[in-house]
Write a protein that holds these residues in place. Structure first.
Motif, mmCIF file in Angstrom:
data_model
loop_
_atom_site.group_PDB
_atom_site.id
_atom_site.type_symbol
_atom_site.label_atom_id
_atom_site.label_comp_id
_atom_site.label_asym_id
_atom_site.label_seq_id
_atom_site.Cartn_x
_atom_site.Cartn_y
_atom_site.Cartn_z
ATOM 1 N N LEU A 69 2.156 -6.332 -24.181
ATOM 2 C CA LEU A 69 2.952 -7.127 -23.258
ATOM 3 C C LEU A 69 2.815 -6.666 -21.813
ATOM 4 C CD1 LEU A 69 6.264 -7.467 -25.331
ATOM 5 C CD2 LEU A 69 4.494 -9.199 -24.990
ATOM 6 N N GLU A 70 2.337 -5.437 -21.613
ATOM 7 C CA GLU A 70 2.193 -4.902 -20.269
ATOM 8 C C GLU A 70 0.741 -4.869 -19.803
ATOM 9 O OE1 GLU A 70 4.028 -1.087 -20.392
ATOM 10 O OE2 GLU A 70 6.081 -1.894 -20.331
ATOM 11 N N THR A 71 -0.129 -5.578 -20.490
ATOM 12 C CA THR A 71 -1.545 -5.631 -20.128
ATOM 13 C C THR A 71 -1.948 -7.073 -19.862
ATOM 14 O OG1 THR A 71 -1.942 -3.731 -21.585
ATOM 15 C CG2 THR A 71 -3.872 -4.951 -20.816
ATOM 16 N N LEU A 119 -3.285 -12.900 -21.213
ATOM 17 C CA LEU A 119 -4.194 -14.040 -21.114
ATOM 18 C C LEU A 119 -4.737 -14.430 -22.481
ATOM 19 C CD1 LEU A 119 -6.179 -13.069 -17.886
ATOM 20 C CD2 LEU A 119 -4.633 -15.015 -18.155
ATOM 21 N N PHE A 120 -5.005 -13.443 -23.323
ATOM 22 C CA PHE A 120 -5.485 -13.730 -24.671
ATOM 23 C C PHE A 120 -4.418 -14.462 -25.478
ATOM 24 C CE2 PHE A 120 -6.045 -12.138 -29.138
ATOM 25 C CZ PHE A 120 -7.116 -12.962 -29.446
ATOM 26 N N SER A 127 -12.470 -13.514 -17.604
ATOM 27 C CA SER A 127 -13.642 -12.828 -17.050
ATOM 28 C C SER A 127 -13.325 -12.255 -15.673
ATOM 29 C CB SER A 127 -14.820 -13.800 -16.954
ATOM 30 O OG SER A 127 -15.214 -14.246 -18.230
ATOM 31 N N LEU A 128 -12.616 -13.020 -14.847
ATOM 32 C CA LEU A 128 -12.221 -12.528 -13.525
ATOM 33 C C LEU A 128 -11.259 -11.347 -13.636
ATOM 34 C CD1 LEU A 128 -11.734 -15.880 -11.561
ATOM 35 C CD2 LEU A 128 -13.538 -14.180 -11.237
ATOM 36 N N GLU A 129 -10.413 -11.373 -14.664
ATOM 37 C CA GLU A 129 -9.484 -10.253 -14.873
ATOM 38 C C GLU A 129 -10.247 -8.970 -15.171
ATOM 39 O OE1 GLU A 129 -7.141 -7.295 -16.764
ATOM 40 O OE2 GLU A 129 -8.653 -8.507 -17.833
ATOM 41 N N ARG A 130 -11.306 -9.058 -15.961
ATOM 42 C CA ARG A 130 -12.143 -7.883 -16.238
ATOM 43 C C ARG A 130 -12.847 -7.423 -14.958
ATOM 44 N NH1 ARG A 130 -10.961 -4.496 -19.203
ATOM 45 N NH2 ARG A 130 -9.003 -5.328 -18.407
ATOM 46 N N TYR A 131 -13.281 -8.371 -14.152
ATOM 47 C CA TYR A 131 -13.929 -8.031 -12.875
ATOM 48 C C TYR A 131 -12.961 -7.282 -11.962
ATOM 49 C CZ TYR A 131 -16.029 -8.805 -8.271
ATOM 50 O OH TYR A 131 -16.540 -8.644 -7.004
ATOM 51 N N VAL A 132 -11.741 -7.783 -11.850
ATOM 52 C CA VAL A 132 -10.731 -7.136 -11.005
ATOM 53 C C VAL A 132 -10.380 -5.755 -11.546
ATOM 54 C CG1 VAL A 132 -8.327 -7.277 -10.228
ATOM 55 C CG2 VAL A 132 -9.780 -9.305 -10.156
ATOM 56 N N ALA A 133 -10.286 -5.630 -12.871
ATOM 57 C CA ALA A 133 -9.935 -4.342 -13.470
ATOM 58 C C ALA A 133 -10.998 -3.278 -13.215
ATOM 59 C CB ALA A 133 -9.721 -4.517 -14.976
ATOM 60 N N ARG A 183 -5.046 -3.074 -7.620
ATOM 61 C CA ARG A 183 -5.190 -4.402 -8.217
ATOM 62 C C ARG A 183 -4.302 -5.397 -7.468
ATOM 63 N NH1 ARG A 183 -5.050 -5.663 -14.628
ATOM 64 N NH2 ARG A 183 -6.745 -4.153 -14.435
ATOM 65 N N PRO A 184 -4.835 -6.589 -7.126
ATOM 66 C CA PRO A 184 -4.009 -7.611 -6.463
ATOM 67 C C PRO A 184 -2.781 -7.960 -7.292
ATOM 68 C CG PRO A 184 -6.330 -8.199 -6.351
ATOM 69 C CD PRO A 184 -6.236 -6.990 -7.246
ATOM 70 N N ALA A 185 -1.694 -8.290 -6.607
ATOM 71 C CA ALA A 185 -0.415 -8.513 -7.286
ATOM 72 C C ALA A 185 -0.492 -9.627 -8.318
ATOM 73 C CB ALA A 185 0.663 -8.833 -6.255
ATOM 74 N N ALA A 186 -1.265 -10.661 -8.042
ATOM 75 C CA ALA A 186 -1.335 -11.798 -8.963
ATOM 76 C C ALA A 186 -1.947 -11.431 -10.301
ATOM 77 C CB ALA A 186 -2.133 -12.938 -8.324
ATOM 78 N N TRP A 187 -2.739 -10.337 -10.345
ATOM 79 C CA TRP A 187 -3.412 -9.944 -11.576
ATOM 80 C C TRP A 187 -2.661 -8.874 -12.351
ATOM 81 C CZ3 TRP A 187 -7.315 -12.829 -13.306
ATOM 82 C CH2 TRP A 187 -7.987 -13.636 -12.387
ATOM 83 N N ARG A 188 -1.488 -8.498 -11.883
ATOM 84 C CA ARG A 188 -0.680 -7.540 -12.627
ATOM 85 C C ARG A 188 0.046 -8.250 -13.758
ATOM 86 N NH1 ARG A 188 1.864 -4.789 -7.158
ATOM 87 N NH2 ARG A 188 -0.106 -3.898 -6.378
ATOM 88 N N SER A 189 0.439 -7.479 -14.745
ATOM 89 C CA SER A 189 1.019 -8.074 -15.956
ATOM 90 C C SER A 189 2.320 -8.819 -15.687
ATOM 91 C CB SER A 189 1.250 -6.980 -17.005
ATOM 92 O OG SER A 189 2.126 -5.972 -16.505
ATOM 93 N N ASP A 190 3.077 -8.371 -14.669
ATOM 94 C CA ASP A 190 4.352 -9.027 -14.398
ATOM 95 C C ASP A 190 4.200 -10.277 -13.523
ATOM 96 O OD1 ASP A 190 3.504 -7.422 -12.357
ATOM 97 O OD2 ASP A 190 5.500 -6.817 -11.706
ATOM 98 N N HIS A 191 2.979 -10.536 -13.009
ATOM 99 C CA HIS A 191 2.749 -11.722 -12.189
ATOM 100 C C HIS A 191 1.661 -12.630 -12.767
ATOM 101 C CE1 HIS A 191 4.653 -9.044 -9.122
ATOM 102 N NE2 HIS A 191 5.211 -10.180 -8.725
ATOM 103 N N ILE A 192 1.056 -12.244 -13.870
ATOM 104 C CA ILE A 192 -0.059 -13.013 -14.414
ATOM 105 C C ILE A 192 0.386 -14.404 -14.875
ATOM 106 C CG2 ILE A 192 0.163 -12.271 -16.823
ATOM 107 C CD1 ILE A 192 -3.120 -12.536 -14.848
ATOM 108 N N TRP A 193 1.684 -14.559 -15.135
ATOM 109 C CA TRP A 193 2.190 -15.867 -15.571
ATOM 110 C C TRP A 193 1.993 -16.926 -14.495
ATOM 111 C CZ3 TRP A 193 5.976 -18.217 -12.665
ATOM 112 C CH2 TRP A 193 6.683 -17.412 -11.790
ATOM 113 N N ILE A 194 1.912 -16.510 -13.212
ATOM 114 C CA ILE A 194 1.678 -17.469 -12.125
ATOM 115 C C ILE A 194 0.292 -18.097 -12.280
ATOM 116 C CG2 ILE A 194 1.481 -17.738 -9.624
ATOM 117 C CD1 ILE A 194 3.420 -15.409 -9.323
ATOM 118 N N ILE A 195 -0.699 -17.280 -12.601
ATOM 119 C CA ILE A 195 -2.060 -17.787 -12.816
ATOM 120 C C ILE A 195 -2.099 -18.681 -14.044
ATOM 121 C CG2 ILE A 195 -4.429 -17.114 -13.358
ATOM 122 C CD1 ILE A 195 -4.041 -14.640 -11.682
#
Length: 325
Positions: free
Chosen positions: A51-53, A58-59, A113-119, A126-138
Protein backbone atom coordinates in the motif's frame (compact mmCIF):
# COMPACT_ATOMS: atom_id res chain seq x y z
CA UNK A 1 -13.95 -2.12 -28.14
CA UNK A 2 -13.63 -5.27 -30.22
CA UNK A 3 -15.89 -7.99 -28.89
CA UNK A 4 -18.54 -10.51 -29.70
CA UNK A 5 -21.27 -7.88 -29.73
CA UNK A 6 -20.72 -7.45 -33.47
CA UNK A 7 -22.29 -10.82 -34.24
CA UNK A 8 -25.17 -10.94 -36.72
CA UNK A 9 -28.54 -10.45 -35.05
CA UNK A 10 -29.84 -13.95 -35.75
CA UNK A 11 -26.46 -15.68 -35.66
CA UNK A 12 -27.10 -17.64 -32.48
CA UNK A 13 -30.81 -18.42 -32.68
CA UNK A 14 -30.44 -21.84 -34.31
CA UNK A 15 -27.10 -22.85 -32.84
CA UNK A 16 -28.03 -23.75 -29.28
CA UNK A 17 -25.49 -26.62 -28.88
CA UNK A 18 -22.74 -24.33 -30.15
CA UNK A 19 -23.90 -21.56 -27.82
CA UNK A 20 -23.84 -23.90 -24.81
CA UNK A 21 -20.29 -25.02 -25.63
CA UNK A 22 -19.08 -21.43 -25.99
CA UNK A 23 -20.69 -20.39 -22.71
CA UNK A 24 -19.21 -23.43 -20.94
CA UNK A 25 -15.76 -22.44 -22.21
CA UNK A 26 -15.96 -18.74 -21.31
CA UNK A 27 -17.56 -18.93 -17.85
CA UNK A 28 -15.02 -21.29 -16.16
CA UNK A 29 -12.18 -19.37 -17.80
CA UNK A 30 -13.47 -16.11 -16.37
CA UNK A 31 -14.10 -17.65 -12.93
CA UNK A 32 -10.47 -18.84 -12.69
CA UNK A 33 -9.27 -15.38 -13.71
CA UNK A 34 -11.53 -13.72 -11.14
CA UNK A 35 -10.32 -16.00 -8.33
CA UNK A 36 -6.67 -15.20 -9.11
CA UNK A 37 -7.38 -11.47 -9.26
CA UNK A 38 -9.28 -11.52 -5.95
CA UNK A 39 -6.36 -13.30 -4.27
CA UNK A 40 -3.84 -10.76 -5.59
CA UNK A 41 -6.03 -7.79 -4.62
CA UNK A 42 -6.51 -9.23 -1.14
CA UNK A 43 -2.73 -9.60 -0.77
CA UNK A 44 -2.09 -6.06 -2.00
CA UNK A 45 -4.71 -4.63 0.36
CA UNK A 46 -3.59 -6.55 3.44
CA UNK A 47 0.13 -5.74 3.41
CA UNK A 48 1.40 -2.29 4.27
CA UNK A 49 4.49 -2.62 2.09
CA UNK A 50 2.29 -2.86 -1.00
CA UNK A 51 0.00 0.00 0.00
CA UNK A 52 2.99 2.31 0.43
CA UNK A 53 4.63 1.52 -2.92
CA UNK A 54 3.55 3.37 -6.08
CA UNK A 55 4.35 0.42 -8.33
CA UNK A 56 1.99 -1.91 -6.50
CA UNK A 57 -0.75 0.72 -6.31
CA UNK A 58 -0.58 1.09 -10.10
CA UNK A 59 -0.61 -2.69 -10.45
CA UNK A 60 -3.73 -2.89 -8.28
CA UNK A 61 -5.31 -0.26 -10.52
CA UNK A 62 -4.48 -2.38 -13.56
CA UNK A 63 -6.01 -5.46 -11.90
CA UNK A 64 -9.26 -3.61 -11.18
CA UNK A 65 -9.35 -2.15 -14.70
CA UNK A 66 -8.77 -5.49 -16.44
CA UNK A 67 -11.31 -7.19 -14.18
CA UNK A 68 -13.97 -4.63 -15.11
CA UNK A 69 -13.05 -4.93 -18.77
CA UNK A 70 -13.34 -8.71 -18.78
CA UNK A 71 -16.46 -8.69 -16.62
CA UNK A 72 -18.39 -6.39 -18.96
CA UNK A 73 -17.04 -8.10 -22.08
CA UNK A 74 -18.22 -11.48 -20.79
CA UNK A 75 -21.57 -9.98 -19.78
CA UNK A 76 -22.04 -8.53 -23.28
CA UNK A 77 -21.05 -11.91 -24.71
CA UNK A 78 -23.67 -13.71 -22.63
CA UNK A 79 -26.35 -11.17 -23.56
CA UNK A 80 -25.63 -11.60 -27.27
CA UNK A 81 -25.52 -15.38 -26.96
CA UNK A 82 -28.90 -15.34 -25.21
CA UNK A 83 -30.37 -12.81 -27.67
CA UNK A 84 -31.41 -10.63 -24.72
CA UNK A 85 -32.83 -7.25 -25.71
CA UNK A 86 -33.26 -4.33 -23.34
CA UNK A 87 -33.40 -0.53 -23.39
CA UNK A 88 -30.57 1.38 -25.01
CA UNK A 89 -30.32 3.43 -21.83
CA UNK A 90 -29.11 0.27 -20.06
CA UNK A 91 -26.97 -0.91 -22.96
CA UNK A 92 -25.01 2.31 -23.25
CA UNK A 93 -23.31 2.07 -19.79
CA UNK A 94 -22.17 -1.50 -20.53
CA UNK A 95 -20.57 -0.50 -23.83
CA UNK A 96 -19.14 2.67 -22.29
CA UNK A 97 -17.36 0.87 -19.42
CA UNK A 98 -16.10 -1.83 -21.78
CA UNK A 99 -14.63 0.79 -24.14
CA UNK A 100 -13.19 3.00 -21.38
CA UNK A 101 -11.41 0.13 -19.61
CA UNK A 102 -10.05 -1.08 -22.94
CA UNK A 103 -8.48 2.35 -23.55
CA UNK A 104 -7.25 2.61 -19.96
CA UNK A 105 -5.03 -0.49 -20.05
CA UNK A 106 -2.26 0.89 -22.31
CA UNK A 107 -2.32 4.16 -20.37
CA UNK A 108 -1.69 2.27 -17.12
CA UNK A 109 1.15 0.31 -18.75
CA UNK A 110 2.81 3.54 -19.89
CA UNK A 111 2.41 5.01 -16.39
CA UNK A 112 3.95 1.93 -14.78
CA UNK A 113 6.94 2.18 -17.13
CA UNK A 114 7.36 5.88 -16.29
CA UNK A 115 7.14 5.02 -12.59
CA UNK A 116 10.10 2.64 -12.99
CA UNK A 117 11.97 5.37 -14.88
CA UNK A 118 11.35 7.90 -12.09
CA UNK A 119 12.33 5.36 -9.42
CA UNK A 120 15.69 4.73 -11.11
CA UNK A 121 16.65 8.28 -12.11
CA UNK A 122 15.12 10.14 -9.13
CA UNK A 123 15.45 7.73 -6.19
CA UNK A 124 15.96 10.41 -3.52
CA UNK A 125 14.08 13.36 -4.99
CA UNK A 126 11.05 11.67 -6.46
CA UNK A 127 8.41 14.13 -7.78
CA UNK A 128 5.41 14.46 -5.47
CA UNK A 129 2.95 13.10 -8.02
CA UNK A 130 4.82 9.77 -8.14
CA UNK A 131 4.79 9.17 -4.40
CA UNK A 132 2.46 6.55 -3.00
CA UNK A 133 0.25 9.08 -1.23
CA UNK A 134 -0.26 11.14 -4.42
CA UNK A 135 -0.27 8.44 -7.11
CA UNK A 136 -4.08 8.38 -7.02
CA UNK A 137 -4.03 11.74 -8.85
CA UNK A 138 -2.32 10.11 -11.84
CA UNK A 139 -4.68 7.12 -11.70
CA UNK A 140 -7.72 9.43 -11.65
CA UNK A 141 -6.31 11.38 -14.60
CA UNK A 142 -5.92 8.15 -16.58
CA UNK A 143 -9.55 7.25 -15.94
CA UNK A 144 -10.71 10.71 -17.03
CA UNK A 145 -8.73 10.47 -20.27
CA UNK A 146 -9.92 6.93 -21.07
CA UNK A 147 -13.56 7.86 -20.34
CA UNK A 148 -13.43 10.96 -22.50
CA UNK A 149 -12.71 8.97 -25.68
CA UNK A 150 -15.96 6.92 -25.75
CA UNK A 151 -18.00 9.99 -24.70
CA UNK A 152 -16.66 11.95 -27.68
CA UNK A 153 -17.09 8.94 -29.95
CA UNK A 154 -20.73 8.30 -28.96
CA UNK A 155 -21.63 11.98 -29.28
CA UNK A 156 -20.25 12.30 -32.83
CA UNK A 157 -22.56 9.99 -34.77
CA UNK A 158 -26.17 8.92 -34.99
CA UNK A 159 -27.68 5.67 -33.80
CA UNK A 160 -29.65 3.28 -35.93
CA UNK A 161 -32.78 5.01 -37.36
CA UNK A 162 -35.12 2.63 -35.57
CA UNK A 163 -33.40 3.30 -32.23
CA UNK A 164 -34.78 6.78 -31.64
CA UNK A 165 -35.27 6.65 -27.89
CA UNK A 166 -33.35 5.27 -24.96
CA UNK A 167 -36.31 3.06 -24.00
CA UNK A 168 -36.47 0.98 -27.23
CA UNK A 169 -35.33 -2.64 -26.59
CA UNK A 170 -32.21 -3.47 -28.61
CA UNK A 171 -29.61 -6.20 -28.80
CA UNK A 172 -26.66 -4.67 -26.95
CA UNK A 173 -24.07 -4.40 -29.71
CA UNK A 174 -21.41 -1.75 -30.23
CA UNK A 175 -22.70 -1.13 -33.76
CA UNK A 176 -25.90 0.30 -32.25
CA UNK A 177 -24.10 3.34 -30.87
CA UNK A 178 -21.09 3.30 -33.24
CA UNK A 179 -22.77 3.15 -36.64
CA UNK A 180 -21.45 6.20 -38.51
CA UNK A 181 -18.21 6.30 -40.57
CA UNK A 182 -17.07 9.34 -38.58
CA UNK A 183 -17.20 7.34 -35.36
CA UNK A 184 -15.28 4.45 -36.95
CA UNK A 185 -12.60 6.84 -38.21
CA UNK A 186 -12.35 8.59 -34.83
CA UNK A 187 -12.10 5.27 -32.99
CA UNK A 188 -9.35 4.00 -35.31
CA UNK A 189 -7.41 7.27 -35.00
CA UNK A 190 -7.64 7.24 -31.19
CA UNK A 191 -6.51 3.61 -30.98
CA UNK A 192 -3.55 4.13 -33.31
CA UNK A 193 -2.48 7.35 -31.56
CA UNK A 194 -2.91 5.91 -28.06
CA UNK A 195 -1.00 2.70 -28.67
CA UNK A 196 1.72 4.50 -30.65
CA UNK A 197 2.32 7.02 -27.85
CA UNK A 198 2.38 4.25 -25.23
CA UNK A 199 4.80 2.19 -27.33
CA UNK A 200 7.14 5.20 -27.66
CA UNK A 201 7.02 5.81 -23.90
CA UNK A 202 7.81 2.18 -23.09
CA UNK A 203 10.61 2.08 -25.66
CA UNK A 204 12.06 5.35 -24.33
CA UNK A 205 12.06 4.20 -20.70
CA UNK A 206 13.54 0.82 -21.66
CA UNK A 207 16.40 2.38 -23.64
CA UNK A 208 17.18 4.94 -20.93
CA UNK A 209 17.23 2.31 -18.19
CA UNK A 210 19.34 0.03 -20.42
CA UNK A 211 21.91 2.80 -20.90
CA UNK A 212 21.86 3.54 -17.18
CA UNK A 213 22.57 -0.13 -16.45
CA UNK A 214 25.77 0.06 -18.48
CA UNK A 215 26.90 3.25 -16.74
CA UNK A 216 26.26 2.23 -13.14
CA UNK A 217 28.76 0.12 -11.27
CA UNK A 218 26.65 -0.26 -8.15
CA UNK A 219 23.08 -1.38 -7.62
CA UNK A 220 23.00 -2.99 -11.05
CA UNK A 221 20.54 -5.59 -9.76
CA UNK A 222 17.70 -3.12 -9.10
CA UNK A 223 18.29 -1.31 -12.40
CA UNK A 224 18.32 -4.60 -14.28
CA UNK A 225 15.03 -5.60 -12.62
CA UNK A 226 13.51 -2.27 -13.64
CA UNK A 227 14.67 -2.86 -17.21
CA UNK A 228 13.05 -6.30 -17.29
CA UNK A 229 9.86 -4.84 -15.79
CA UNK A 230 9.63 -2.23 -18.56
CA UNK A 231 10.27 -4.96 -21.13
CA UNK A 232 7.39 -6.92 -19.59
CA UNK A 233 5.15 -3.87 -19.99
CA UNK A 234 6.07 -3.87 -23.67
CA UNK A 235 4.97 -7.51 -23.87
CA UNK A 236 1.73 -6.64 -22.10
CA UNK A 237 1.15 -3.86 -24.63
CA UNK A 238 1.71 -6.39 -27.41
CA UNK A 239 -0.99 -8.58 -25.87
CA UNK A 240 -3.36 -5.59 -25.95
CA UNK A 241 -2.53 -4.92 -29.60
CA UNK A 242 -3.67 -8.46 -30.43
CA UNK A 243 -7.24 -7.15 -30.10
CA UNK A 244 -6.75 -5.27 -33.38
CA UNK A 245 -5.70 -8.35 -35.36
CA UNK A 246 -9.27 -9.61 -35.81
CA UNK A 247 -9.61 -8.42 -39.46
CA UNK A 248 -6.44 -10.33 -40.38
CA UNK A 249 -7.48 -13.49 -38.60
CA UNK A 250 -10.98 -13.29 -40.08
CA UNK A 251 -9.50 -13.10 -43.59
CA UNK A 252 -7.14 -16.02 -42.95
CA UNK A 253 -9.89 -18.18 -41.44
CA UNK A 254 -12.25 -17.45 -44.34
CA UNK A 255 -9.53 -18.40 -46.82
CA UNK A 256 -8.40 -21.54 -45.00
CA UNK A 257 -11.57 -22.85 -43.33
CA UNK A 258 -15.30 -22.83 -43.83
CA UNK A 259 -16.31 -21.33 -40.49
CA UNK A 260 -19.55 -19.60 -39.63
CA UNK A 261 -19.36 -15.84 -38.90
CA UNK A 262 -20.33 -16.35 -35.26
CA UNK A 263 -17.59 -18.97 -34.82
CA UNK A 264 -14.99 -16.61 -36.27
CA UNK A 265 -16.18 -13.84 -33.95
CA UNK A 266 -16.00 -16.17 -30.94
CA UNK A 267 -12.48 -17.32 -31.92
CA UNK A 268 -11.28 -13.70 -32.08
CA UNK A 269 -13.06 -12.82 -28.83
CA UNK A 270 -11.57 -15.76 -26.91
CA UNK A 271 -8.03 -15.69 -28.34
CA UNK A 272 -7.45 -11.95 -28.71
CA UNK A 273 -9.63 -10.41 -25.99
CA UNK A 274 -10.02 -12.91 -23.14
CA UNK A 275 -6.66 -14.71 -23.16
CA UNK A 276 -4.45 -11.56 -23.40
CA UNK A 277 -6.40 -9.86 -20.61
CA UNK A 278 -6.13 -13.06 -18.58
CA UNK A 279 -2.37 -13.45 -19.09
CA UNK A 280 -1.27 -9.82 -18.76
CA UNK A 281 -1.91 -9.25 -15.01
CA UNK A 282 -1.10 -12.84 -14.07
CA UNK A 283 2.32 -12.76 -15.75
CA UNK A 284 3.18 -9.52 -13.99
CA UNK A 285 1.79 -10.68 -10.63
CA UNK A 286 3.46 -14.08 -10.55
CA UNK A 287 6.75 -12.63 -11.83
CA UNK A 288 7.06 -10.31 -8.81
CA UNK A 289 8.92 -12.16 -6.06
CA UNK A 290 7.08 -10.53 -3.16
CA UNK A 291 3.65 -11.15 -4.66
CA UNK A 292 4.56 -14.67 -5.73
CA UNK A 293 5.64 -15.68 -2.22
CA UNK A 294 2.47 -14.23 -0.69
CA UNK A 295 0.29 -15.95 -3.31
CA UNK A 296 1.98 -19.26 -2.51
CA UNK A 297 1.38 -18.76 1.22
CA UNK A 298 -2.28 -17.89 0.58
CA UNK A 299 -2.94 -21.02 -1.46
CA UNK A 300 -1.06 -23.21 1.05
CA UNK A 301 -3.10 -21.70 3.89
CA UNK A 302 -6.35 -22.31 1.98
CA UNK A 303 -5.42 -25.92 1.18
CA UNK A 304 -4.46 -26.51 4.82
CA UNK A 305 -7.81 -25.15 5.99
CA UNK A 306 -9.67 -27.35 3.51
CA UNK A 307 -7.76 -30.43 4.65
CA UNK A 308 -8.39 -29.57 8.31
CA UNK A 309 -12.11 -29.11 7.68
CA UNK A 310 -12.29 -32.39 5.79
CA UNK A 311 -10.42 -34.18 8.59
CA UNK A 312 -12.72 -32.73 11.25
CA UNK A 313 -15.78 -33.68 9.21
CA UNK A 314 -14.53 -37.26 8.80
CA UNK A 315 -13.83 -37.55 12.54
CA UNK A 316 -17.30 -36.21 13.38
CA UNK A 317 -18.89 -38.72 11.00
CA UNK A 318 -16.92 -41.59 12.54
CA UNK A 319 -17.84 -40.46 16.04
CA UNK A 320 -21.55 -40.24 15.19
CA UNK A 321 -21.39 -43.66 13.49
CA UNK A 322 -19.85 -45.23 16.61
CA UNK A 323 -22.56 -43.71 18.80
CA UNK A 324 -25.26 -45.22 16.60
CA UNK A 325 -23.66 -48.65 16.65
Amino acid sequence: MLNLTDLPVNATLHKSPSVIIKVCVVIPFFCVFLCCIVVMLQILASHRQFLETSRYILFASMLINDTLQLMFSVLLFLLVMGQVKFALGLCFPLLFISAATFQNTPLILATMSLERYVAIFYPLQRPAAWRSDHIWIIILSLWLISCSFPIIEYSMGKRYPEVNTFSVPVLCKSVIVNSSPVQTLFKAAVNVLCFAVVAVIILFTYVRILLETRKMRQDKVSVSKAMHTVLLHGFQLLLCVLAFTSPITETLIVLRADWLPEDIAFFNFFCFILIPRFLSPLIYGFRDQSLRSNIGKTFLCCSYKVKSNVKVQVQDNLFSFRLKT
